[in-house]
Design an enzyme around this catalytic site. Sequence first.
Site, PDB file in Angstrom:
ATOM      1  N   GLY A  18      -4.130   2.575  -0.303  1.00 24.31           N
ATOM      2  CA  GLY A  18      -3.309   3.751  -0.056  1.00 24.31           C
ATOM      3  C   GLY A  18      -2.124   3.478   0.839  1.00 24.31           C
ATOM      4  O   GLY A  18      -1.823   4.249   1.751  1.00 24.31           O
TER       5      GLY A  18
ATOM      6  N   SER B  54       1.173   3.262   0.106  1.00 18.41           N
ATOM      7  CA  SER B  54       2.520   3.611  -0.340  1.00 18.41           C
ATOM      8  C   SER B  54       2.790   5.105  -0.210  1.00 18.41           C
ATOM      9  O   SER B  54       2.625   5.871  -1.163  1.00 18.41           O
ATOM     10  CB  SER B  54       2.717   3.148  -1.791  1.00 18.41           C
ATOM     11  OG  SER B  54       4.055   3.259  -2.175  1.00 18.41           O
TER      12      SER B  54
ATOM     13  N   GLY C 186       4.581   8.406  -0.431  1.00 16.46           N
ATOM     14  CA  GLY C 186       5.568   8.806  -1.427  1.00 16.46           C
ATOM     15  C   GLY C 186       5.135   8.482  -2.838  1.00 16.46           C
ATOM     16  O   GLY C 186       5.721   8.965  -3.801  1.00 16.46           O
TER      17      GLY C 186
ATOM     18  N   ASN D  92       9.710  -4.642  -9.256  1.00 15.22           N
ATOM     19  CA  ASN D  92      10.242  -4.680  -7.895  1.00 15.22           C
ATOM     20  C   ASN D  92      10.486  -6.088  -7.386  1.00 15.22           C
ATOM     21  O   ASN D  92      10.888  -6.271  -6.237  1.00 15.22           O
ATOM     22  CB  ASN D  92       9.286  -3.983  -6.928  1.00 15.22           C
ATOM     23  CG  ASN D  92       8.994  -2.558  -7.306  1.00 15.22           C
ATOM     24  OD1 ASN D  92       7.865  -2.213  -7.619  1.00 15.22           O
ATOM     25  ND2 ASN D  92      10.014  -1.717  -7.300  1.00 15.22           N
TER      26      ASN D  92
ATOM     27  N   ARG E  43       4.917  -4.703   1.112  1.00 14.02           N
ATOM     28  CA  ARG E  43       5.771  -5.267   0.068  1.00 14.02           C
ATOM     29  C   ARG E  43       6.899  -6.114   0.650  1.00 14.02           C
ATOM     30  O   ARG E  43       7.430  -6.998  -0.023  1.00 14.02           O
ATOM     31  CB  ARG E  43       6.324  -4.164  -0.825  1.00 14.02           C
ATOM     32  CG  ARG E  43       5.230  -3.311  -1.467  1.00 14.02           C
ATOM     33  CD  ARG E  43       5.514  -2.968  -2.899  1.00 14.02           C
ATOM     34  NE  ARG E  43       5.606  -4.149  -3.749  1.00 14.02           N
ATOM     35  CZ  ARG E  43       5.885  -4.112  -5.050  1.00 14.02           C
ATOM     36  NH1 ARG E  43       6.102  -2.939  -5.630  1.00 14.02           N
ATOM     37  NH2 ARG E  43       5.961  -5.211  -5.770  1.00 14.02           N
TER      38      ARG E  43
ATOM     39  N   GLU F  11      14.843  -2.155  -3.881  1.00 18.31           N
ATOM     40  CA  GLU F  11      13.568  -2.108  -4.604  1.00 18.31           C
ATOM     41  C   GLU F  11      13.638  -2.812  -5.953  1.00 18.31           C
ATOM     42  O   GLU F  11      12.741  -2.658  -6.785  1.00 18.31           O
ATOM     43  CB  GLU F  11      13.143  -0.650  -4.784  1.00 18.31           C
ATOM     44  CG  GLU F  11      12.907   0.081  -3.473  1.00 18.31           C
ATOM     45  CD  GLU F  11      11.622  -0.335  -2.777  1.00 18.31           C
ATOM     46  OE1 GLU F  11      10.552  -0.291  -3.402  1.00 18.31           O
ATOM     47  OE2 GLU F  11      11.692  -0.718  -1.582  1.00 18.31           O
TER      48      GLU F  11
ATOM     49  N   HIS G 229      10.581   5.646  -7.346  1.00 17.41           N
ATOM     50  CA  HIS G 229      11.545   4.746  -7.988  1.00 17.41           C
ATOM     51  C   HIS G 229      12.134   5.457  -9.201  1.00 17.41           C
ATOM     52  O   HIS G 229      11.485   6.320  -9.800  1.00 17.41           O
ATOM     53  CB  HIS G 229      10.881   3.447  -8.459  1.00 17.41           C
ATOM     54  CG  HIS G 229      10.430   2.551  -7.356  1.00 17.41           C
ATOM     55  ND1 HIS G 229       9.204   1.921  -7.359  1.00 17.41           N
ATOM     56  CD2 HIS G 229      11.038   2.164  -6.204  1.00 17.41           C
ATOM     57  CE1 HIS G 229       9.071   1.190  -6.264  1.00 17.41           C
ATOM     58  NE2 HIS G 229      10.168   1.333  -5.542  1.00 17.41           N
TER      59      HIS G 229
ATOM     60  N   ASP H 241      12.382   4.325 -12.109  1.00 23.52           N
ATOM     61  CA  ASP H 241      11.623   4.063 -13.334  1.00 23.52           C
ATOM     62  C   ASP H 241      10.389   4.951 -13.468  1.00 23.52           C
ATOM     63  O   ASP H 241       9.621   4.800 -14.418  1.00 23.52           O
ATOM     64  CB  ASP H 241      11.262   2.579 -13.471  1.00 23.52           C
ATOM     65  CG  ASP H 241      10.267   2.071 -12.429  1.00 23.52           C
ATOM     66  OD1 ASP H 241       9.794   2.875 -11.602  1.00 23.52           O
ATOM     67  OD2 ASP H 241       9.970   0.862 -12.450  1.00 23.52           O
TER      68      ASP H 241
ATOM     69  N   CYS I 208       6.376  -0.678 -14.387  1.00 20.41           N
ATOM     70  CA  CYS I 208       6.212  -1.336 -13.087  1.00 20.41           C
ATOM     71  C   CYS I 208       5.764  -2.780 -13.241  1.00 20.41           C
ATOM     72  O   CYS I 208       6.119  -3.644 -12.434  1.00 20.41           O
ATOM     73  CB  CYS I 208       5.174  -0.594 -12.245  1.00 20.41           C
ATOM     74  SG  CYS I 208       5.749   0.948 -11.523  1.00 20.41           S
TER      75      CYS I 208
END
EC number: 3.5.3.23
Length: 446
Positions: free
Chosen positions: A20, A22, A24, A110, A138, A174, A250, A252, A369
């Site tokens: 968990g 990320s 957003g 990414n 990341r 990103e 993002h 995408d 992704c």
Amino acid sequence: MKAFEVNFDGLVGPTHNYSGLSYGNVASETNIRDVSNPKEAAKQGLRKMKALHDMGFKQGVLLPQERPDIATLRRLGFTGSDREVLLQAAHQAPVFLGAVASASCMWTANAATVSPSADTTDGRVHFTAANLNAKFHRSIEHPTTTRILQGIFNNDQYFAHHKALPPTSQFGDEGAANHTRFCKNYEDKGVELFVYGRVAFDENAPRPMKYPARQTLEACQAVARLHGLADSSVVYAQQNPAVIDQGVFHNDVIAVGNRNVLFYHEQAFLNTSQMLTELEGKLQGCLLKAVKVSDSEVSVADAVSSYLFNSQLLSLNDDDMMLVVPHECRDNPNVKAYLDDLVTRGGPIKRVEVFDLKQSMKNGGGPACLRLRVALTEAELAAVHPHVMMSDGLFDTLNAWVDKHYRDRISQQDLADPQLLTECRTALDELTQLLQLGSLYPFQLA
């Protein structure tokens, strides 16, 4: 010379878990601390790669990274043997351990931004590794990402590699998740669309209120300069801050493009008509086909939960395209109804293929992704390291490798197991030998 789009999918790493991390990313936050299945995650990704290869699409593989990342824990003050560092972090700062054990590099959209040779001033394919500065877990990826890309695209005549942008929020980058290239054919000069969430050096510019905007305009402009892109070949567009605040972290997640087709939600961009006009004006040799999905057809909430737009848009021939979507699109009645209607409308999207990517989807990563798109001429493709290109043999080899090294269950407590670190390093050491890429990882370079 004829060119192709080659998709390089990330191979899911042995430590795939649900920490968990990320904020957003709604799926990531929803599934925190669930038990993961790294073996199934890797096999789901491999099955998609093989299926697309069997359909005639050119498909490559990008390697996972060393996790847990002991070197990063040492930079944060943990000392002793690797085992001691791991156990100290688990006891004193478990959130750090979750971050350095993340398998998030599987989402290779990414990994970098890529500009094909038809667009660049020096006629080479340019790669800039993304700094991914918005998220700690990341932000530690780009040094190894750069080494992997340099190992696979290892010919200075055809390929140029750039280091990640400065690791500050003002240049948050990103990668290809906020970048789409439009063209008539892949070998033709195209127009590259860079999408950003905020303007870093203008506090009065629009920005989201709830969730952070990870990509800045300044980062987009810097990458375009590094790649030697002419102003006539670039469009900058701002993502709608309101959809970022609904979990569209993002671009995408709310739009996807291929050649002269843009498939997008009507709320995706802040100034849609202005962006489309600029794209149409700069695109040479063909007309832009914009396929708009209205909010009445598919809501933003349904788009985020199903990942309708986090799909791959692939060319079947000169005129027709196929949409590769996750199984969640079939599970959502509104999205399923939309897709069933879409393929009968007479537009460019004629076919939908559905894949089970549930292990990745629970962390907020769909088909788009998982892949990095690289447009390559025949000569450039011939210069790519051949052992990462999907084939029947490579598929069998990688499946056997996964069976040998991967666990079928990982909980948060398992991340502190020193044996998991040993298993990961053993697996990656064997993988670099199987793919004949030499030493790429910190434990190999020490």
